[in-house]
Design a protein around this motif. Structure first.
Motif, PDB file in Angstrom:
ATOM      1  N   ILE A 215      15.319   6.022  -3.187  1.00 55.73           N
ATOM      2  CA  ILE A 215      14.634   5.231  -2.171  1.00 55.73           C
ATOM      3  C   ILE A 215      15.578   4.226  -1.529  1.00 55.73           C
ATOM      4  O   ILE A 215      15.518   3.961  -0.340  1.00 55.73           O
ATOM      5  CB  ILE A 215      13.412   4.531  -2.805  1.00 55.73           C
TER       6      ILE A 215
ATOM      7  N   LEU B 244      10.763  10.767   4.729  1.00 59.75           N
ATOM      8  CA  LEU B 244      10.166   9.439   4.831  1.00 59.75           C
ATOM      9  C   LEU B 244      10.049   8.967   6.291  1.00 59.75           C
ATOM     10  O   LEU B 244       9.011   8.434   6.688  1.00 59.75           O
ATOM     11  CB  LEU B 244      10.980   8.439   3.994  1.00 59.75           C
TER      12      LEU B 244
ATOM     13  N   LYS C 249       6.105   0.980   8.223  1.00 63.38           N
ATOM     14  CA  LYS C 249       7.357   1.083   7.482  1.00 63.38           C
ATOM     15  C   LYS C 249       7.017   1.278   6.005  1.00 63.38           C
ATOM     16  O   LYS C 249       6.041   0.725   5.513  1.00 63.38           O
ATOM     17  CB  LYS C 249       8.178  -0.207   7.655  1.00 63.38           C
ATOM     18  N   SER C 250       7.815   2.040   5.310  1.00 62.58           N
ATOM     19  CA  SER C 250       7.565   2.224   3.882  1.00 62.58           C
ATOM     20  C   SER C 250       8.050   0.998   3.128  1.00 62.58           C
ATOM     21  O   SER C 250       8.877   0.237   3.623  1.00 62.58           O
ATOM     22  CB  SER C 250       8.296   3.459   3.375  1.00 62.58           C
ATOM     23  N   SER C 251       7.501   0.814   1.935  1.00 61.33           N
ATOM     24  CA  SER C 251       7.823  -0.418   1.201  1.00 61.33           C
ATOM     25  C   SER C 251       9.169  -0.317   0.491  1.00 61.33           C
ATOM     26  O   SER C 251       9.699  -1.310   0.022  1.00 61.33           O
ATOM     27  CB  SER C 251       6.723  -0.725   0.190  1.00 61.33           C
ATOM     28  N   HIS C 252       9.741   0.867   0.425  1.00 65.39           N
ATOM     29  CA  HIS C 252      11.029   1.078  -0.258  1.00 65.39           C
ATOM     30  C   HIS C 252      11.028   0.488  -1.666  1.00 65.39           C
ATOM     31  O   HIS C 252      11.956  -0.189  -2.080  1.00 65.39           O
ATOM     32  CB  HIS C 252      12.194   0.513   0.562  1.00 65.39           C
ATOM     33  N   THR C 253       9.968   0.754  -2.379  1.00 65.03           N
ATOM     34  CA  THR C 253       9.871   0.292  -3.755  1.00 65.03           C
ATOM     35  C   THR C 253      10.269   1.429  -4.681  1.00 65.03           C
ATOM     36  O   THR C 253       9.764   2.542  -4.556  1.00 65.03           O
ATOM     37  CB  THR C 253       8.413  -0.091  -4.103  1.00 65.03           C
ATOM     38  N   VAL C 254      11.138   1.130  -5.600  1.00 66.85           N
ATOM     39  CA  VAL C 254      11.626   2.169  -6.507  1.00 66.85           C
ATOM     40  C   VAL C 254      10.658   2.389  -7.665  1.00 66.85           C
ATOM     41  O   VAL C 254      10.039   1.459  -8.157  1.00 66.85           O
ATOM     42  CB  VAL C 254      13.026   1.776  -7.046  1.00 66.85           C
TER      43      VAL C 254
ATOM     44  N   ARG D  29       7.686   4.074  -8.413  1.00 65.38           N
ATOM     45  CA  ARG D  29       6.251   3.853  -8.484  1.00 65.38           C
ATOM     46  C   ARG D  29       5.481   5.149  -8.713  1.00 65.38           C
ATOM     47  O   ARG D  29       4.269   5.161  -8.660  1.00 65.38           O
ATOM     48  CB  ARG D  29       5.758   3.192  -7.194  1.00 65.38           C
TER      49      ARG D  29
ATOM     50  N   SER E   7       5.106  10.821  -4.529  1.00 63.92           N
ATOM     51  CA  SER E   7       6.216   9.868  -4.575  1.00 63.92           C
ATOM     52  C   SER E   7       6.492   9.289  -3.182  1.00 63.92           C
ATOM     53  O   SER E   7       6.951   8.153  -3.049  1.00 63.92           O
ATOM     54  CB  SER E   7       7.474  10.506  -5.169  1.00 63.92           C
ATOM     55  N   LEU E   8       6.189  10.041  -2.151  1.00 65.03           N
ATOM     56  CA  LEU E   8       6.316   9.493  -0.792  1.00 65.03           C
ATOM     57  C   LEU E   8       5.156   8.560  -0.461  1.00 65.03           C
ATOM     58  O   LEU E   8       5.344   7.486   0.112  1.00 65.03           O
ATOM     59  CB  LEU E   8       6.337  10.625   0.239  1.00 65.03           C
TER      60      LEU E   8
ATOM     61  N   THR F 184       3.287   6.737  -2.317  1.00 63.77           N
ATOM     62  CA  THR F 184       3.288   5.437  -2.996  1.00 63.77           C
ATOM     63  C   THR F 184       4.136   4.418  -2.242  1.00 63.77           C
ATOM     64  O   THR F 184       4.087   3.228  -2.547  1.00 63.77           O
ATOM     65  CB  THR F 184       3.849   5.530  -4.434  1.00 63.77           C
ATOM     66  N   GLN F 185       4.913   4.882  -1.269  1.00 64.01           N
ATOM     67  CA  GLN F 185       5.718   3.972  -0.466  1.00 64.01           C
ATOM     68  C   GLN F 185       4.886   3.261   0.609  1.00 64.01           C
ATOM     69  O   GLN F 185       5.396   2.385   1.299  1.00 64.01           O
ATOM     70  CB  GLN F 185       6.865   4.732   0.206  1.00 64.01           C
ATOM     71  N   PHE F 186       3.640   3.664   0.758  1.00 59.67           N
ATOM     72  CA  PHE F 186       2.794   3.058   1.800  1.00 59.67           C
ATOM     73  C   PHE F 186       1.578   2.428   1.144  1.00 59.67           C
ATOM     74  O   PHE F 186       0.510   3.039   1.040  1.00 59.67           O
ATOM     75  CB  PHE F 186       2.381   4.117   2.826  1.00 59.67           C
ATOM     76  N   GLU F 187       1.765   1.190   0.682  1.00 54.69           N
ATOM     77  CA  GLU F 187       0.721   0.558  -0.124  1.00 54.69           C
ATOM     78  C   GLU F 187      -0.525   0.217   0.673  1.00 54.69           C
ATOM     79  O   GLU F 187      -1.608   0.081   0.113  1.00 54.69           O
ATOM     80  CB  GLU F 187       1.276  -0.708  -0.775  1.00 54.69           C
TER      81      GLU F 187
ATOM     82  N   MET G   5       4.305  18.755   6.609  1.00 52.13           N
ATOM     83  CA  MET G   5       5.670  18.733   6.098  1.00 52.13           C
ATOM     84  C   MET G   5       5.834  19.894   5.142  1.00 52.13           C
ATOM     85  O   MET G   5       5.129  20.001   4.139  1.00 52.13           O
ATOM     86  CB  MET G   5       5.954  17.406   5.425  1.00 52.13           C
TER      87      MET G   5
ATOM     88  N   GLU H 193       8.908   8.192 -18.154  1.00 47.90           N
ATOM     89  CA  GLU H 193      10.121   7.365 -18.168  1.00 47.90           C
ATOM     90  C   GLU H 193      10.698   7.243 -19.578  1.00 47.90           C
ATOM     91  O   GLU H 193      11.906   7.321 -19.775  1.00 47.90           O
ATOM     92  CB  GLU H 193       9.824   5.972 -17.595  1.00 47.90           C
TER      93      GLU H 193
END
Lengths: 272, 272
Positions: free
Chosen positions: A75, A98, A108-113, A115, B26-27, B29-32, B91, B260
């Motif tokens: 990310i 993305l 915009k995406s939050s670019h959080t690793v 999650r 995984s994509l 989750t980048q858009f909260e 996509m 993890e």
């Protein structure tokens, strides 16, 4: 025989790397003639680690005499930028998808690793742990208490894959999956065990080709009546007759993976 | 509070759809700020099913007043072509990545559907089933027989996540994962149980924040000494002391998912 083509593949992620590996793997299986050496680099979350990865990829390329193939889900744009400087054929999942998705959503995406898997304090995670505990406590007909809580109850003769499937349903989907063996006494009586009858909408059956069942049972109890082809044919025929009569949905697990069996059950029982 | 943005997402696959869902997830989750309604359509393997999917996507788009987002992994180009006629933001994983990979390898892909999970007759699959059986038979220190066969032996005080992690290692990676509880007697004696000492290179420890452990234990045995914060602090401190002294690698599972934890163990023990 011609020497197979060999290529090294790296799966690189800031998380576990499981998703990018599964993804990459589904592409690689399309090339049967190539022997892929697969290396996963998970938890790449610093510039140092990114530089290490580049060194490793380049060294591998020199050893192979052929540039490696690199799949990434990173990310952090800076880390992705470093990794993609390696002398490799790189495919970047995030960079590819993305931006179009941001565009479609107008955000915009939050670019959080990291999650993508629920962590220990999330309710999703608690559900999974609870489901695993439930499934272990309701394996192989250990108890018929608490069946009203089950999301699904698998029924099958011994060695059709009930336990692995139940555990997968719990682990992957947080479903409480009980399972019950169908035994000769059930066939003699000619009906479902009473304890299961009232849960009929939650029942799902597994069956298997008798030849395959005999082979699996033979590995466990060689030269037994239990494993004999004649007995396996009898049990499977009786189990299928019962499931047909009772209106229980079922599938043949003979050539299916645990994932395929589980996904089919989800679909058939309209779970989730 | 502003109304959240809502979008419907379809995951469409000719297989289980699990990989494309993990990928898409995984994509997403980048858009909260967006509330995604997620629908999986697995086993799409015929023109009829492709047309049904199109109808479903279009109907959903009309109901939402907004076109759905569609992630696909469809190997069959004809089916993919039909699905992508839907009025959606699509996509396509295969269409995006397969052609560049073919180019890099100098080969055409085999376009074979559904090869990404090992099926019941593959050695990979047998290994997984065997590993699951092994792990169930070696859960929570049930037996110390056969530990020489283990790929990894997890040690931890009660309720740190040993069982789910062991099962995940077996299910996902085909690893034989035993696990042993660390109990007050071990701390009093001041050393590892003798049966584990000779397997030290395979040992991996889990620990957890005492506050979190107390909370988890409280749900199981309310108001007990077992669940009290003082006791949890004591057990964790002793377990960490022992692992440090014995040179056992370990991690804190407090904020980590099963995936993890498992990926970290693989990396640390250099498995696979």
């Amino acid at each position: 025989m011609p020497t197979p083509i060999k290529r090294t593949v790296f799966f690189i992620s800031d998380g576990t790397g499981l998703t990018v590996e599964a993804l990459g793997h589904s592409l690689l299986t399309q090339f049967e003639k190539v022997e892929f050496r697969q290396i996963r680099i998970p938890f790449l979350d610093s510039i140092d680690k990114a530089q290490d990865a580049v060194a490793r990829i380049n060294a591998q390329g020199e050893a192979d005499g052929m540039r490696p193939i690199v799949f990434t889900t990173l990310i952090d744009a800076e880390l992705a930028g470093i990794v993609h400087q390696a002398d490799a054929f790189s495919m970047s999942y995030f960079e590819t998808f993305l931006a179009p998705l941001e565009n479609e959503l107008g955000l915009k995406s939050s670019h959080t690793v990291g999650r993508s898997h629920g962590t220990a304090d999330s309710s999703d995670y608690k559900n999974r742990i609870e489901a695993i505990n439930y499934t272990l406590a309701h394996d192989d007909g250990i108890t018929d208490r608490g069946l009203e809580e089950a999301d699904v109850i698998l029924v099958a003769v011994s060695r059709c894959g009930k336990t692995p499937t139940s555990l997968y349903l719990a682990m992957q989907f947080g479903l409480k999956a009980a399972n019950f063996p169908l035994i000769p006494e059930d066939f003699d009586r000619g009906r479902l065990p009473g304890t299961l009858e009232k849960h009929r909408p939650k029942l799902f059956g597994l069956t298997i080709q008798p030849e395959r069942l005999a082979q699996i049972r033979e590995e466990r109890r060689a030269a037994s009546n239990y494993a004999s082809l004649a007995n396996c044919r009898y049990e499977i025929a009786e189990a299928e007759k019962m499931m047909r009569r009772e209106g229980i949905r079922w599938l043949d697990s003979s050539t299916k993976s645990i994932e395929e069996i589980s996904a089919t059950i989800l679909q058939e029982l309209n779970l989730r």
